[in-house]
Design an enzyme around this catalytic site. Structure first.
Site, PDB file in Angstrom:
ATOM      1  N   ARG A  37      28.226 -19.922   4.266  1.00  0.00           N
ATOM      2  CA  ARG A  37      28.661 -19.741   3.000  1.00  0.00           C
ATOM      3  C   ARG A  37      28.080 -20.880   1.960  1.00  0.00           C
ATOM      4  O   ARG A  37      27.726 -20.343   0.794  1.00  0.00           O
ATOM      5  CB  ARG A  37      29.881 -19.131   2.635  1.00  0.00           C
ATOM      6  CG  ARG A  37      30.043 -17.774   3.122  1.00  0.00           C
ATOM      7  CD  ARG A  37      31.301 -17.108   2.340  1.00  0.00           C
ATOM      8  NE  ARG A  37      31.138 -15.588   2.616  1.00  0.00           N
ATOM      9  CZ  ARG A  37      31.923 -15.377   2.512  1.00  0.00           C
ATOM     10  NH1 ARG A  37      33.872 -15.549   3.810  1.00  0.00           N
ATOM     11  NH2 ARG A  37      32.502 -13.562   3.016  1.00  0.00           N
ATOM     12  N   LYS A 197      38.269   2.188   8.283  1.00  0.00           N
ATOM     13  CA  LYS A 197      38.351   2.559   6.810  1.00  0.00           C
ATOM     14  C   LYS A 197      37.303   3.626   6.285  1.00  0.00           C
ATOM     15  O   LYS A 197      36.744   2.716   5.452  1.00  0.00           O
ATOM     16  CB  LYS A 197      38.359   1.138   6.036  1.00  0.00           C
ATOM     17  CG  LYS A 197      39.854   0.511   6.533  1.00  0.00           C
ATOM     18  CD  LYS A 197      40.147  -0.604   5.391  1.00  0.00           C
ATOM     19  CE  LYS A 197      39.715  -2.305   6.278  1.00  0.00           C
ATOM     20  NZ  LYS A 197      38.375  -3.558   6.496  1.00  0.00           N
ATOM     21  N   GLY A 350      30.199  -9.006   6.098  1.00  0.00           N
ATOM     22  CA  GLY A 350      31.533  -8.218   7.011  1.00  0.00           C
ATOM     23  C   GLY A 350      30.973  -7.902   8.999  1.00  0.00           C
ATOM     24  O   GLY A 350      30.751  -9.043   8.708  1.00  0.00           O
ATOM     25  N   GLY A 373      32.127  -6.024   0.890  1.00  0.00           N
ATOM     26  CA  GLY A 373      32.878  -5.618  -0.639  1.00  0.00           C
ATOM     27  C   GLY A 373      32.143  -5.246  -1.913  1.00  0.00           C
ATOM     28  O   GLY A 373      31.313  -4.136  -1.489  1.00  0.00           O
TER      29      GLY A 373
HETATM   30  P1  AMP Z   1      35.476  -1.589   8.294  1.00  0.00           P
HETATM   31  O1  AMP Z   1      36.382  -2.454   7.771  1.00  0.00           O
HETATM   32  O2  AMP Z   1      36.091  -0.454   7.940  1.00  0.00           O
HETATM   33  O3  AMP Z   1      34.148  -1.548   8.197  1.00  0.00           O
HETATM   34  O4  AMP Z   1      35.946  -1.187   9.549  1.00  0.00           O
HETATM   35  C1  AMP Z   1      36.142  -2.519  11.022  1.00  0.00           C
HETATM   36  C2  AMP Z   1      37.114  -2.283  12.396  1.00  0.00           C
HETATM   37  O5  AMP Z   1      36.476  -0.398  12.514  1.00  0.00           O
HETATM   38  C3  AMP Z   1      36.792  -3.097  13.515  1.00  0.00           C
HETATM   39  O6  AMP Z   1      37.944  -3.904  13.365  1.00  0.00           O
HETATM   40  C4  AMP Z   1      35.888  -1.937  14.509  1.00  0.00           C
HETATM   41  O7  AMP Z   1      37.319  -2.924  15.837  1.00  0.00           O
HETATM   42  C5  AMP Z   1      37.280  -0.707  13.903  1.00  0.00           C
HETATM   43  N1  AMP Z   1      37.049   0.006  15.227  1.00  0.00           N
HETATM   44  C6  AMP Z   1      35.648   0.433  14.656  1.00  0.00           C
HETATM   45  N2  AMP Z   1      35.214   1.881  15.396  1.00  0.00           N
HETATM   46  C7  AMP Z   1      36.408   1.899  15.634  1.00  0.00           C
HETATM   47  C8  AMP Z   1      37.780   3.156  17.221  1.00  0.00           C
HETATM   48  N3  AMP Z   1      36.559   3.679  17.544  1.00  0.00           N
HETATM   49  N4  AMP Z   1      38.533   2.976  16.750  1.00  0.00           N
HETATM   50  C9  AMP Z   1      39.241   2.577  16.232  1.00  0.00           C
HETATM   51  N5  AMP Z   1      38.925   0.895  15.293  1.00  0.00           N
HETATM   52  C10 AMP Z   1      37.739   1.214  15.084  1.00  0.00           C
END
Ligand code: AMP
Length: 447
Positions: A37, A197, A350, A373
């Site tokens: 950054r 999410k 991210g 974000g």
């Molecule tokens: P996000 O912030 O929504 O992009 O989510 C990122 C997180 O999703 C990471 O910490 C991953 O470990 C989690 N993730 C990805 N695939 C899976 C899964 N099959 N089950 C549970 N968590 C997951």
């Protein structure tokens, strides 16, 4: 188009430069563990110094509850000084005595870093007095913090209303890249969406359904879609409240002739642990005692075909629990394919950015966004407050045009030509894209 620092005269002026210097810190030593950054901000900092501005840098770091020296920006100022090989002053407060005194004696071309904005809770409240105090330190405001442009805070929004303003080089590049993907993508345009999410990603799917050719869904959010289609997903992550919406999105995609591609095989485990024994199942036949942890080999191969044929790839979110080595294969393979592909590749910050960097192919990606974000919000079609608040070049030029018109009108009368008033363009995020052409769609890979 937004005003950039190239459109303003900064020589001899105090420029309040909002950066995203929210660098990750080592949990044990407190040292900066990744200075990306800081490095990303150098172009704007150097430009301002070379243009002989007095540069007052402000940023947040972490999520402190009040003053907490663990989150001081002092180590960031020291690192910046080391990188620039040029004295960087540091103020022990943000809008207090020390900041005011040091800002007052700053010379042209010098840099002063202010203490963490979030040591004062009024920053996140966009408090009017805090905005006023911050603005009083400078003559011009420049925002180059794309990572916080989706926040309506004092330093990203309120202060811009009080000073002549512009965006920095990094912000300008981020906006340009995302807008050009949304407005005029090279086709086929594919989006890969993963992560856990689903509520954050659904608005992105909703917006991209009108723009992309194919949307590939993996990671934790894919099971809600699989369940919506009647599959058995065992104890995988499912957002029950979003099942109806997932069904609607599947129908909407069909109606828009967009392929919504879901995993066909899944690497599963009986517990959420790196020590769990991986076992593969068809994605809609996961036994009750298992949960989905990663996309399987067949899905990797299927996704690869889409990536290979794509003209534009947008990727946000890991395709499995990539923090556990045993379940990182899907994410790592996709990182490799995306970076190796001939498509214009965009990684939305991210976790997917970390995966690409870890894969060692980051240099081959066209654009890795500095704002997870913020880039997600733009992909949703939202206008970012931190961008919206910056003056449009067109608006800036309009009074000048009017003035010139008036002057010309006093000289010439009946023979004078009137300047055609251009409708003010919204230069931020959501211009409607041109409809997809059926001819370009033909090149989309078929399953
Ligand atoms: P996000 O912030 O929504 O992009 O989510 C990122 C997180 O999703 C990471 O910490 C991953 O470990 C989690 N993730 C990805 N695939 C899976 C899964 N099959 N089950 C549970 N968590 C997951």
């Amino acid at each position: 188009m937004k005003k950039t620092i190239k459109d303003i005269d900064v020589k001899g002026k105090k420029v309040l430069l909002r950066l995203d210097l929210n660098v990750p810190l080592n949990k044990e030593t407190g040292e900066i563990s990744d200075d990306t950054r800081i490095m990303e901000s150098l172009t704007t900092i150097n430009y301002l110094c070379e243009s002989r501005a007095k540069v007052l840098i402000c940023s947040h770091l972490g999520r402190p509850e009040g003053i907490d020296k663990k989150y001081s920006l002092k180590p960031v100022a020291d690192r910046l000084e080391k990188i620039l090989k040029h004295k960087v002053f540091f103020a022990e407060d943000t809008i207090g005595k020390d900041a005011k005194a040091k800002a007052k004696v700053l010379n042209d071309g010098e840099i002063l870093v202010l203490e963490n904005l979030r040591f004062d809770k009024r920053e996140e409240e966009n408090d009017a007095t805090f905005c006023k105090e911050l603005a009083s330190l400078a003559n011009i405001y420049v925002n180059d913090a794309f990572g916080t442009a989706h926040r309506k805070h004092a330093s990203t929004y309120g202060v811009a209303k009080l000073l002549p303003n512009a965006v920095g080089f990094l912000m300008s590049k981020e906006i340009k890249v995302i807008n050009s993907i949304l407005d005029n993508p090279k086709r086929p345009f594919i989006a890969i969406l993963g992560g856990a999410k689903i509520k954050d990603k659904i608005p992105v799917i909703e917006n991209l359904i009108t723009k992309a050719d194919s949307i590939l869904i993996g990671g934790g959010m894919s099971y809600t879609f699989k369940k919506a289609l009647g599959g058995n997903v065992g104890k995988s992550l499912v957002d029950e409240e979003k099942i109806t919406l997932a069904k609607e999105l599947i129908e909407k995609a069909k109606a828009n002739n967009v392929e919504l591609v879901l995993p066909i095989d899944t690497v599963c485990a009986t517990e959420f642990s790196n020590d769990a024994k991986p076992k593969k199942f068809p994605s809609d036949q996961i036994p009750d005692e298992f949960m989905g942890m990663d996309i399987g080999k067949k899905t990797i191969k299927l996704f690869k075909r889409y990536i290979k044929n794509a003209g534009t790839v947008v990727w946000n979110g890991p395709l499995g629990v990539f923090e556990f080595n045993k379940f990182a294969k899907g994410t790592n393979k996709i990182a490799k394919f995306v970076s190796k592909s001939k498509a214009f590749s965009f990684i939305g910050g991210g976790d997917s950015a970390s995966a690409v960097i870890k894969s060692g192919y980051a240099k081959e990606v066209n654009h890795i966004s500095t704002g997870g974000g913020a880039s997600l919000n733009m992909l949703e079609g939202k206008i970012l407050p931190g961008v919206d608040v910056i003056t449009n070049l067109e608006d800036e030029n309009e009074p000048k045009k009017e003035e010139a018109k008036k002057k010309a009108g006093t000289k010439k009368t009946s023979s004078s030509k009137t300047t055609k008033k251009q409708p003010a363009k919204k230069a931020t995020t959501t211009k409607k894209t041109t409809a997809k052409t059926s001819s370009t769609k033909k090149t989309t890979a078929k399953k």
